[in-house]
Design a protein around this motif. Structure first.
Motif, PDB file in Angstrom:
ATOM      1  N   LEU A  15      -6.798  31.395 -29.118  1.00  0.00           N
ATOM      2  CA  LEU A  15      -6.960  31.114 -27.689  1.00  0.00           C
ATOM      3  C   LEU A  15      -6.077  29.987 -27.158  1.00  0.00           C
ATOM      4  O   LEU A  15      -5.550  30.108 -26.040  1.00  0.00           O
ATOM      5  N   PRO A  16      -5.877  28.877 -27.884  1.00  0.00           N
ATOM      6  CA  PRO A  16      -5.038  27.814 -27.327  1.00  0.00           C
ATOM      7  C   PRO A  16      -3.640  28.284 -26.940  1.00  0.00           C
ATOM      8  O   PRO A  16      -3.119  27.925 -25.875  1.00  0.00           O
ATOM      9  N   GLY A  17      -3.007  29.100 -27.772  1.00  0.00           N
ATOM     10  CA  GLY A  17      -1.671  29.598 -27.467  1.00  0.00           C
ATOM     11  C   GLY A  17      -1.669  30.509 -26.255  1.00  0.00           C
ATOM     12  O   GLY A  17      -0.754  30.450 -25.418  1.00  0.00           O
ATOM     13  N   CYS A  18      -2.684  31.356 -26.161  1.00  0.00           N
ATOM     14  CA  CYS A  18      -2.798  32.247 -25.020  1.00  0.00           C
ATOM     15  C   CYS A  18      -2.981  31.452 -23.731  1.00  0.00           C
ATOM     16  O   CYS A  18      -2.306  31.703 -22.729  1.00  0.00           O
ATOM     17  N   LEU A  19      -3.877  30.472 -23.756  1.00  0.00           N
ATOM     18  CA  LEU A  19      -4.138  29.647 -22.573  1.00  0.00           C
ATOM     19  C   LEU A  19      -2.911  28.847 -22.151  1.00  0.00           C
ATOM     20  O   LEU A  19      -2.644  28.690 -20.966  1.00  0.00           O
ATOM     21  N   LYS A  20      -2.166  28.353 -23.125  1.00  0.00           N
ATOM     22  CA  LYS A  20      -0.965  27.590 -22.802  1.00  0.00           C
ATOM     23  C   LYS A  20       0.050  28.452 -22.061  1.00  0.00           C
ATOM     24  O   LYS A  20       0.761  27.979 -21.164  1.00  0.00           O
ATOM     25  N   SER A  21       0.104  29.741 -22.412  1.00  0.00           N
ATOM     26  CA  SER A  21       1.079  30.636 -21.774  1.00  0.00           C
ATOM     27  C   SER A  21       0.731  30.951 -20.325  1.00  0.00           C
ATOM     28  O   SER A  21       1.576  31.463 -19.582  1.00  0.00           O
ATOM     29  N   VAL A  22      -0.516  30.646 -19.916  1.00  0.00           N
ATOM     30  CA  VAL A  22      -0.925  30.912 -18.525  1.00  0.00           C
ATOM     31  C   VAL A  22      -1.392  29.640 -17.828  1.00  0.00           C
ATOM     32  O   VAL A  22      -2.149  29.690 -16.858  1.00  0.00           O
ATOM     33  N   GLU A  23      -0.905  28.481 -18.288  1.00  0.00           N
ATOM     34  CA  GLU A  23      -1.362  27.214 -17.712  1.00  0.00           C
ATOM     35  C   GLU A  23      -0.901  27.037 -16.263  1.00  0.00           C
ATOM     36  O   GLU A  23      -1.417  26.176 -15.550  1.00  0.00           O
ATOM     37  N   TRP A  24       0.028  27.867 -15.816  1.00  0.00           N
ATOM     38  CA  TRP A  24       0.486  27.849 -14.430  1.00  0.00           C
ATOM     39  C   TRP A  24      -0.530  28.472 -13.476  1.00  0.00           C
ATOM     40  O   TRP A  24      -0.471  28.255 -12.270  1.00  0.00           O
ATOM     41  N   CYS A  25      -1.471  29.263 -14.019  1.00  0.00           N
ATOM     42  CA  CYS A  25      -2.381  30.038 -13.178  1.00  0.00           C
ATOM     43  C   CYS A  25      -3.564  29.185 -12.712  1.00  0.00           C
ATOM     44  O   CYS A  25      -4.142  28.422 -13.494  1.00  0.00           O
ATOM     45  N   ASP A  26      -3.956  29.337 -11.441  1.00  0.00           N
ATOM     46  CA  ASP A  26      -5.054  28.555 -10.891  1.00  0.00           C
ATOM     47  C   ASP A  26      -6.409  29.263 -11.009  1.00  0.00           C
ATOM     48  O   ASP A  26      -7.412  28.780 -10.496  1.00  0.00           O
ATOM     49  N   TRP A  75      -5.603  40.514  -7.351  1.00  0.00           N
ATOM     50  CA  TRP A  75      -4.964  41.128  -8.506  1.00  0.00           C
ATOM     51  C   TRP A  75      -5.287  40.333  -9.767  1.00  0.00           C
ATOM     52  O   TRP A  75      -5.362  39.093  -9.736  1.00  0.00           O
ATOM     53  N   VAL A  76      -5.488  41.062 -10.878  1.00  0.00           N
ATOM     54  CA  VAL A  76      -5.864  40.430 -12.151  1.00  0.00           C
ATOM     55  C   VAL A  76      -4.985  40.968 -13.265  1.00  0.00           C
ATOM     56  O   VAL A  76      -4.807  42.193 -13.392  1.00  0.00           O
ATOM     57  N   PHE A  77      -4.451  40.064 -14.080  1.00  0.00           N
ATOM     58  CA  PHE A  77      -3.720  40.462 -15.277  1.00  0.00           C
ATOM     59  C   PHE A  77      -4.623  40.212 -16.474  1.00  0.00           C
ATOM     60  O   PHE A  77      -5.150  39.117 -16.654  1.00  0.00           O
ATOM     61  N   GLN A  78      -4.786  41.234 -17.315  1.00  0.00           N
ATOM     62  CA  GLN A  78      -5.714  41.168 -18.439  1.00  0.00           C
ATOM     63  C   GLN A  78      -4.973  40.916 -19.751  1.00  0.00           C
ATOM     64  O   GLN A  78      -4.003  41.612 -20.068  1.00  0.00           O
ATOM     65  N   LEU A  79      -5.448  39.931 -20.496  1.00  0.00           N
ATOM     66  CA  LEU A  79      -4.864  39.575 -21.782  1.00  0.00           C
ATOM     67  C   LEU A  79      -5.936  39.560 -22.863  1.00  0.00           C
ATOM     68  O   LEU A  79      -7.118  39.364 -22.572  1.00  0.00           O
ATOM     69  N   ASP A  80      -5.519  39.756 -24.107  1.00  0.00           N
ATOM     70  CA  ASP A  80      -6.357  39.448 -25.252  1.00  0.00           C
ATOM     71  C   ASP A  80      -5.927  38.086 -25.778  1.00  0.00           C
ATOM     72  O   ASP A  80      -4.814  37.615 -25.490  1.00  0.00           O
ATOM     73  N   ALA A  81      -6.769  37.456 -26.573  1.00  0.00           N
ATOM     74  CA  ALA A  81      -6.496  36.084 -27.008  1.00  0.00           C
ATOM     75  C   ALA A  81      -5.272  35.968 -27.907  1.00  0.00           C
ATOM     76  O   ALA A  81      -4.682  34.884 -28.020  1.00  0.00           O
ATOM     77  N   ASP A  82      -4.865  37.048 -28.560  1.00  0.00           N
ATOM     78  CA  ASP A  82      -3.696  36.996 -29.433  1.00  0.00           C
ATOM     79  C   ASP A  82      -2.419  37.431 -28.704  1.00  0.00           C
ATOM     80  O   ASP A  82      -1.428  37.775 -29.340  1.00  0.00           O
ATOM     81  N   GLU A  83      -2.468  37.376 -27.378  1.00  0.00           N
ATOM     82  CA  GLU A  83      -1.305  37.742 -26.565  1.00  0.00           C
ATOM     83  C   GLU A  83      -0.846  36.551 -25.726  1.00  0.00           C
ATOM     84  O   GLU A  83      -1.661  35.734 -25.308  1.00  0.00           O
ATOM     85  N   HIS A  84       0.449  36.485 -25.474  1.00  0.00           N
ATOM     86  CA  HIS A  84       1.039  35.404 -24.680  1.00  0.00           C
ATOM     87  C   HIS A  84       1.768  35.976 -23.477  1.00  0.00           C
ATOM     88  O   HIS A  84       2.495  36.964 -23.594  1.00  0.00           O
ATOM     89  N   TYR A 162       4.848  41.426 -22.319  1.00  0.00           N
ATOM     90  CA  TYR A 162       4.136  40.256 -22.819  1.00  0.00           C
ATOM     91  C   TYR A 162       4.258  40.288 -24.336  1.00  0.00           C
ATOM     92  O   TYR A 162       4.680  41.294 -24.919  1.00  0.00           O
ATOM     93  N   ASP A 163       3.897  39.198 -25.011  1.00  0.00           N
ATOM     94  CA  ASP A 163       4.048  39.112 -26.462  1.00  0.00           C
ATOM     95  C   ASP A 163       2.692  39.233 -27.151  1.00  0.00           C
ATOM     96  O   ASP A 163       1.716  38.611 -26.728  1.00  0.00           O
ATOM     97  N   HIS A 164       2.649  40.026 -28.218  1.00  0.00           N
ATOM     98  CA  HIS A 164       1.405  40.340 -28.920  1.00  0.00           C
ATOM     99  C   HIS A 164       1.523  39.901 -30.375  1.00  0.00           C
ATOM    100  O   HIS A 164       2.367  40.401 -31.117  1.00  0.00           O
ATOM    101  N   PHE A 165       0.648  38.973 -30.784  1.00  0.00           N
ATOM    102  CA  PHE A 165       0.652  38.448 -32.145  1.00  0.00           C
ATOM    103  C   PHE A 165      -0.594  38.952 -32.887  1.00  0.00           C
ATOM    104  O   PHE A 165      -1.479  38.177 -33.255  1.00  0.00           O
ATOM    105  N   ASN A 166      -0.654  40.269 -33.101  1.00  0.00           N
ATOM    106  CA  ASN A 166      -1.888  40.845 -33.637  1.00  0.00           C
ATOM    107  C   ASN A 166      -2.056  40.654 -35.138  1.00  0.00           C
ATOM    108  O   ASN A 166      -3.049  41.104 -35.718  1.00  0.00           O
ATOM    109  N   PHE A 167      -1.120  39.975 -35.788  1.00  0.00           N
ATOM    110  CA  PHE A 167      -1.287  39.608 -37.199  1.00  0.00           C
ATOM    111  C   PHE A 167      -1.473  38.096 -37.347  1.00  0.00           C
ATOM    112  O   PHE A 167      -1.321  37.556 -38.435  1.00  0.00           O
ATOM    113  N   SER A 168      -1.802  37.422 -36.257  1.00  0.00           N
ATOM    114  CA  SER A 168      -1.845  35.961 -36.247  1.00  0.00           C
ATOM    115  C   SER A 168      -2.907  35.369 -37.165  1.00  0.00           C
ATOM    116  O   SER A 168      -2.784  34.238 -37.616  1.00  0.00           O
ATOM    117  N   LYS A 169      -3.955  36.133 -37.457  1.00  0.00           N
ATOM    118  CA  LYS A 169      -5.013  35.650 -38.349  1.00  0.00           C
ATOM    119  C   LYS A 169      -4.832  36.111 -39.791  1.00  0.00           C
ATOM    120  O   LYS A 169      -5.716  35.935 -40.617  1.00  0.00           O
TER     121      LYS A 169
END
Length: 273
Positions: A15-26, A75-84, A162-169
Motif C-alpha cells: 500500500l505505501p508504494g501505491c499511495l505514493k503514486s497517487v499523492e497528488w490526488c485530493d 470520475w473514479v480510477f480504480q487501483l489494487d494495492a500492488d499497482e502504481h 499503469y504499473d502492476h507489481f503482482n509478484f511484489s510479495k
C-alpha cells in the motif's frame, strides 16, 4: 481532477508504494476487506479515507464502492494495492474526462517480474476497465476477477498504462493466490465452453471481442497448459522477455493445470448430483 479507489486486504507491504503514486490526488479512498494487519492505519496516515466491507468478489466490491461511497469527483480510477499510477496516465485521464463521451475506459497495465517489465508474454496492453463515471457503470463477477456488465455511454480505451507489481510479495504468495483463483476460474471456464466462439471477432471484431473469442478457443483446447505456454512464449514472443519471460510463461502454464484440475472437480461434483 478525479478520485482514486484502492481495494485492499492485508496490504501493508504494497500500500505505501501505491499511495505514493497517487499523492497528488485530493480524494483517495481505500475500500478494505477487513484486514488484520496495518493496512487501514497506513491508509489513514497517508490521508486516505478508509471504508470497510467484507470481500465477496471483485465485481461486488467495485459496485459497492460506486453505489455506496460518496466520492468528491464524478470520475473514479480504480487501483489494487500492488499497482502504481503514472503521471502520464493522469494527463490522459484528464483529457478523456474533459471529453465526457464515454462512461468507462479500459487501461493497459505493465506487469513487472524479476525487476523488469514483461512486455510480450503478458499480452500487453491487455487492458482492464479502471476509469469509470459514478452512476453510469456496473460490474459483474468474471472468473476470479470482474468484467464490465453495463456502461451507459459505452466504453473507451486509454493507451497509457499503469504499473502492476503482482509478484511484489514473492512467488509463494503468487502461488497461494492463484490456487484460490483457479477455483473461481473453473466455473468461468465451463461457461466459456458453453458459449459460441464468435469466429468473426477473430478478424473483424474489436480487440476486446477478439481476446474473448481467443480465450473461448483456448479453454477448449486439449493439453491446455502446453497450449498456453506455446501461445505466450512463441506466438506472443515471450522469448523476447528473456529468462523472466520463460519463467513467467511456465507459471501461467502451471496455472492452467490448476484450473483444469478444478474444472474436473466441478464436473465430478455435478455428475454425482
Amino acid at each position: 481532477m478525479f478520485s482514486i479507489l484502492i481495494l485492499t486486504k492485508n496490504e501493508e507491504a504494497n500500500l505505501p508504494g501505491c499511495l505514493k503514486s497517487v499523492e497528488w490526488c485530493d480524494d483517495v479512498v481505500v475500500l478494505d476487506s477487513l484486514s488484520t494487519d496495518r493496512t487501514r492505519e497506513i491508509a489513514r496516515g497517508a490521508g486516505a479515507r478508509v471504508e470497510e466491507r467484507a470481500f465477496d468478489d471483485f465485481g461486488g466490491q467495485r459496485n459497492h464502492a460506486l453505489e455506496k461511497i460518496r466520492f468528491r469527483h464524478p470520475w473514479v480510477f480504480q487501483l489494487d494495492a500492488d499497482e502504481h499510477f503514472r503521471e502520464e496516465l493522469r494527463v490522459e485521464c484528464e483529457r478523456v474526462i474533459a471529453l465526457d463521451n464515454k462512461s468507462a475506459y479500459s487501461v493497459p497495465n505493465r506487469i513487472f517480474f524479476m525487476g523488469r517489465w514483461i512486455k510480450h508474454c503478458t499480452q500487453y496492453p491487455f487492458p482492464q476497465v479502471r476509469l469509470v463515471k459514478v452512476g453510469e457503470v456496473k460490474f459483474r463477477k468474471a472468473g476470479h476477477g470482474q468484467a464490465l456488465e453495463w456502461a451507459k455511454h459505452g466504453e473507451g480505451e486509454i493507451s497509457v498504462p499503469y504499473d502492476h507489481f503482482n509478484f511484489s510479495k514473492g512467488l509463494g504468495d503468487w502461488m497461494r493466490k492463484h490456487r484460490h483463483y483457479a477455483e473461481q476460474e473453473a466455473e468461468n471456464t465451463l461457461q466459456l465452453r458453453r458459449e459460441a466462439i464468435g469466429w468473426r471477432n477473430l478478424v473483424g471484431g474489436d480487440r476486446l471481442a477478439r481476446l474473448r473469442s481467443m480465450k473461448k478457443i483456448m479453454v477448449r483446447l486439449p493439453g491446455r497448459s502446453l497450449a498456453k505456454f506455446v501461445y505466450l512464449y512463441v506466438i506472443c514472443r515471450g522469448f523476447l522477455d528473456g529468462m523472466p519471460g520463460l519463467i513467467y510463461c511456465g507459471l501461467q502454464s502451471y496455472y492452467e493445470v490448476l484450473v483444469e484440475s478444478e474444472v474436473s472437480k466441478l464436473r465430478a461434483c455435478k455428475t454425482s448430483h
